[in-house]
Write a protein that holds these residues in place. Structure first.
Motif, PDB file in Angstrom:
ATOM      1  N   ILE A 265       0.695  -1.173  -0.063  1.00  0.00           N
ATOM      2  CA  ILE A 265       0.271  -0.048  -0.185  1.00  0.00           C
ATOM      3  C   ILE A 265       0.686   1.047   0.181  1.00  0.00           C
ATOM      4  CG2 ILE A 265      -2.212   0.905   1.330  1.00  0.00           C
ATOM      5  CD1 ILE A 265      -2.416  -1.579   2.763  1.00  0.00           C
ATOM      6  N   PRO A 266       1.708   1.142  -1.427  1.00  0.00           N
ATOM      7  CA  PRO A 266       2.323   2.165  -0.477  1.00  0.00           C
ATOM      8  C   PRO A 266       2.205   4.124  -0.947  1.00  0.00           C
ATOM      9  CG  PRO A 266       2.416   1.275  -2.937  1.00  0.00           C
ATOM     10  CD  PRO A 266       1.548   0.709  -2.282  1.00  0.00           C
ATOM     11  N   ALA A 267       0.935   4.272  -1.459  1.00  0.00           N
ATOM     12  CA  ALA A 267       0.678   5.788  -1.514  1.00  0.00           C
ATOM     13  C   ALA A 267       0.307   5.593  -0.077  1.00  0.00           C
ATOM     14  CB  ALA A 267      -1.130   4.880  -2.262  1.00  0.00           C
ATOM     15  N   LYS A 268       0.239   5.113   1.153  1.00  0.00           N
ATOM     16  CA  LYS A 268      -0.076   5.753   2.365  1.00  0.00           C
ATOM     17  C   LYS A 268       1.065   4.567   3.496  1.00  0.00           C
ATOM     18  CE  LYS A 268      -4.248   7.169   2.170  1.00  0.00           C
ATOM     19  NZ  LYS A 268      -4.900   8.005   2.662  1.00  0.00           N
ATOM     20  N   GLY A 269       2.024   3.844   2.612  1.00  0.00           N
ATOM     21  CA  GLY A 269       2.618   4.311   3.435  1.00  0.00           C
ATOM     22  C   GLY A 269       3.253   3.300   4.102  1.00  0.00           C
ATOM     23  N   PHE A 270       2.591   1.958   3.850  1.00  0.00           N
ATOM     24  CA  PHE A 270       2.566   1.260   4.449  1.00  0.00           C
ATOM     25  C   PHE A 270       1.947  -0.269   3.422  1.00  0.00           C
ATOM     26  CE2 PHE A 270      -1.647   1.694   5.524  1.00  0.00           C
ATOM     27  CZ  PHE A 270      -2.646   0.731   5.231  1.00  0.00           C
ATOM     28  N   ALA A 271       2.689  -1.506   4.687  1.00  0.00           N
ATOM     29  CA  ALA A 271       2.644  -3.552   3.477  1.00  0.00           C
ATOM     30  C   ALA A 271       1.374  -3.981   4.751  1.00  0.00           C
ATOM     31  CB  ALA A 271       3.748  -3.611   3.469  1.00  0.00           C
ATOM     32  N   GLY A 272       0.721  -4.750   4.613  1.00  0.00           N
ATOM     33  CA  GLY A 272      -0.140  -5.415   4.696  1.00  0.00           C
ATOM     34  C   GLY A 272       0.343  -6.827   5.032  1.00  0.00           C
ATOM     35  N   LEU A 273      -0.002  -8.101   5.887  1.00  0.00           N
ATOM     36  CA  LEU A 273       0.249  -9.210   5.903  1.00  0.00           C
ATOM     37  C   LEU A 273      -1.453  -9.516   5.888  1.00  0.00           C
ATOM     38  CD1 LEU A 273       2.316 -11.616   4.994  1.00  0.00           C
ATOM     39  CD2 LEU A 273       2.630 -11.188   7.781  1.00  0.00           C
ATOM     40  N   THR A 274      -2.169 -10.788   5.600  1.00  0.00           N
ATOM     41  CA  THR A 274      -2.868 -11.593   6.048  1.00  0.00           C
ATOM     42  C   THR A 274      -2.534 -13.176   6.119  1.00  0.00           C
ATOM     43  OG1 THR A 274      -4.268 -10.168   5.423  1.00  0.00           O
ATOM     44  CG2 THR A 274      -5.282 -12.137   6.071  1.00  0.00           C
ATOM     45  N   VAL A 275      -2.374 -13.399   7.304  1.00  0.00           N
ATOM     46  CA  VAL A 275      -3.200 -15.405   7.218  1.00  0.00           C
ATOM     47  C   VAL A 275      -3.631 -15.821   7.469  1.00  0.00           C
ATOM     48  CG1 VAL A 275      -1.081 -16.930   8.757  1.00  0.00           C
ATOM     49  CG2 VAL A 275      -0.105 -14.902   8.531  1.00  0.00           C
ATOM     50  N   ARG A 276      -4.434 -16.855   6.350  1.00  0.00           N
ATOM     51  CA  ARG A 276      -5.508 -16.995   7.151  1.00  0.00           C
ATOM     52  C   ARG A 276      -5.154 -18.773   7.572  1.00  0.00           C
ATOM     53  NH1 ARG A 276      -5.906 -14.092   2.218  1.00  0.00           N
ATOM     54  NH2 ARG A 276      -7.131 -12.350   2.290  1.00  0.00           N
ATOM     55  N   LEU A 277      -6.382 -19.428   7.788  1.00  0.00           N
ATOM     56  CA  LEU A 277      -5.692 -21.310   8.620  1.00  0.00           C
ATOM     57  C   LEU A 277      -6.970 -21.811   9.029  1.00  0.00           C
ATOM     58  CD1 LEU A 277      -3.157 -20.076  11.369  1.00  0.00           C
ATOM     59  CD2 LEU A 277      -2.782 -20.779   9.066  1.00  0.00           C
ATOM     60  N   PHE A 278      -7.083 -22.180   7.475  1.00  0.00           N
ATOM     61  CA  PHE A 278      -8.364 -23.652   8.155  1.00  0.00           C
ATOM     62  C   PHE A 278      -8.414 -24.187   9.049  1.00  0.00           C
ATOM     63  CE2 PHE A 278     -10.949 -27.492   6.436  1.00  0.00           C
ATOM     64  CZ  PHE A 278     -12.231 -25.840   6.838  1.00  0.00           C
ATOM     65  N   ASN A 279      -9.697 -24.743   9.607  1.00  0.00           N
ATOM     66  CA  ASN A 279      -9.705 -25.310  11.080  1.00  0.00           C
ATOM     67  C   ASN A 279     -10.762 -27.106  10.659  1.00  0.00           C
ATOM     68  OD1 ASN A 279     -10.297 -27.103  13.412  1.00  0.00           O
ATOM     69  ND2 ASN A 279     -10.496 -24.697  15.349  1.00  0.00           N
ATOM     70  N   PRO A 280     -10.008 -28.009  10.156  1.00  0.00           N
ATOM     71  CA  PRO A 280     -10.791 -28.906   9.801  1.00  0.00           C
ATOM     72  C   PRO A 280     -11.482 -29.396  10.717  1.00  0.00           C
ATOM     73  CG  PRO A 280      -8.756 -29.193  10.346  1.00  0.00           C
ATOM     74  CD  PRO A 280      -8.675 -28.097  10.083  1.00  0.00           C
ATOM     75  N   ARG A 281     -11.453 -28.919  12.289  1.00  0.00           N
ATOM     76  CA  ARG A 281     -12.170 -29.248  12.701  1.00  0.00           C
ATOM     77  C   ARG A 281     -13.918 -29.298  12.883  1.00  0.00           C
ATOM     78  NH1 ARG A 281      -7.548 -29.134  14.712  1.00  0.00           N
ATOM     79  NH2 ARG A 281      -7.482 -26.946  15.102  1.00  0.00           N
ATOM     80  N   ASP A 282     -14.305 -28.130  12.693  1.00  0.00           N
ATOM     81  CA  ASP A 282     -15.423 -26.986  13.289  1.00  0.00           C
ATOM     82  C   ASP A 282     -15.800 -26.630  11.352  1.00  0.00           C
ATOM     83  OD1 ASP A 282     -13.845 -25.053  13.297  1.00  0.00           O
ATOM     84  OD2 ASP A 282     -14.472 -24.407  14.936  1.00  0.00           O
ATOM     85  N   GLY A 283     -14.780 -26.371  10.281  1.00  0.00           N
ATOM     86  CA  GLY A 283     -14.392 -25.553   9.437  1.00  0.00           C
ATOM     87  C   GLY A 283     -14.240 -23.972   9.205  1.00  0.00           C
ATOM     88  N   SER A 284     -13.760 -23.615  10.155  1.00  0.00           N
ATOM     89  CA  SER A 284     -13.766 -22.727   9.998  1.00  0.00           C
ATOM     90  C   SER A 284     -12.571 -21.998   9.884  1.00  0.00           C
ATOM     91  CB  SER A 284     -14.449 -21.835  11.455  1.00  0.00           C
ATOM     92  OG  SER A 284     -12.797 -22.006  12.506  1.00  0.00           O
TER      93      SER A 284
END
Length: 182
Positions: free
Chosen positions: A77-96
């Motif tokens: 996001i250079p226009a705002k002077g920062f970067a971001g990171l999302t980590v998404r993890l699936f839980n197979p025990r309940d599907g969330s």
């Protein structure tokens, strides 16, 4: 969607079967894998009745991790002077799914939002703070192979009312390179 799983356990010498229903699949976010241009619309002032939006571009690269049970999304996001990171993890025990965000301004993982996809939408909730006040957070994902949309909303009344404060409109980056999403 993962099929329901049967788990056998012994209880007093007799087998008991328990069915665990899952709501989602490790493939729920497959629509997001790849390179993206993003048009961001971020509310200029939250909880003040504002209808003025700050519009700015970003790019994102999303890839699967952990043998396909998660993904990582690196956003510039250079226009705002920062970067971001999302980590998404699936839980197979309940599907969330648990979605974890970090950015180069704070350099910490923020509290996750947790939820699942239902009827073509991904809905995720969590708790955080905004300007030092507790808020309930809601992420809404509208999947699409070419133009997915993400929206973030905050609630200060425990989820009775919501104010959408950030929207991301994704478009696939071209093979010739990334274009400006504005």
């Amino acid at each position: 969607m993962f099929p329901a799983k049967r788990i056998g356990t012994a209880c007093g010498g007799q087998a008991m079967d328990t069915v665990i229903e899952t709501l989602g699949s490790a493939a729920d976010f497959d629509f997001l894998i790849g390179e993206w241009n993003i048009r961001n619309l971020r509310l200029k002032e939250r909880f003040k009745g504002s209808d003025e939006w700050d519009i700015f571009p970003a790019t994102s690269s999303v890839r699967k991790i952990l043998e396909g049970t998660g993904n990582i999304d690196e956003m510039a996001i250079p226009a705002k002077g920062f970067a971001g990171l999302t980590v998404r993890l699936f839980n197979p025990r309940d599907g969330s799914w648990a979605l974890h965000w970090a950015d180069s301004r704070a350099n910490v993982m923020f509290p996750p939002v947790i939820g699942h996809f239902d009827n073509g939408k991904g809905i995720f909730h969590g708790d955080d703070t905004d300007d030092g006040l507790p808020v309930r957070v809601r992420f809404l994902w509208t999947p699409s192979p070419e133009t997915p949309i993400w929206a973030q909303a905050f609630s200060r009344d425990g989820g009775e009312t919501w104010e959408t404060n950030w929207i991301m409109e994704f478009s696939r980056a071209t093979d010739r390179g990334r274009s400006n999403p504005d």
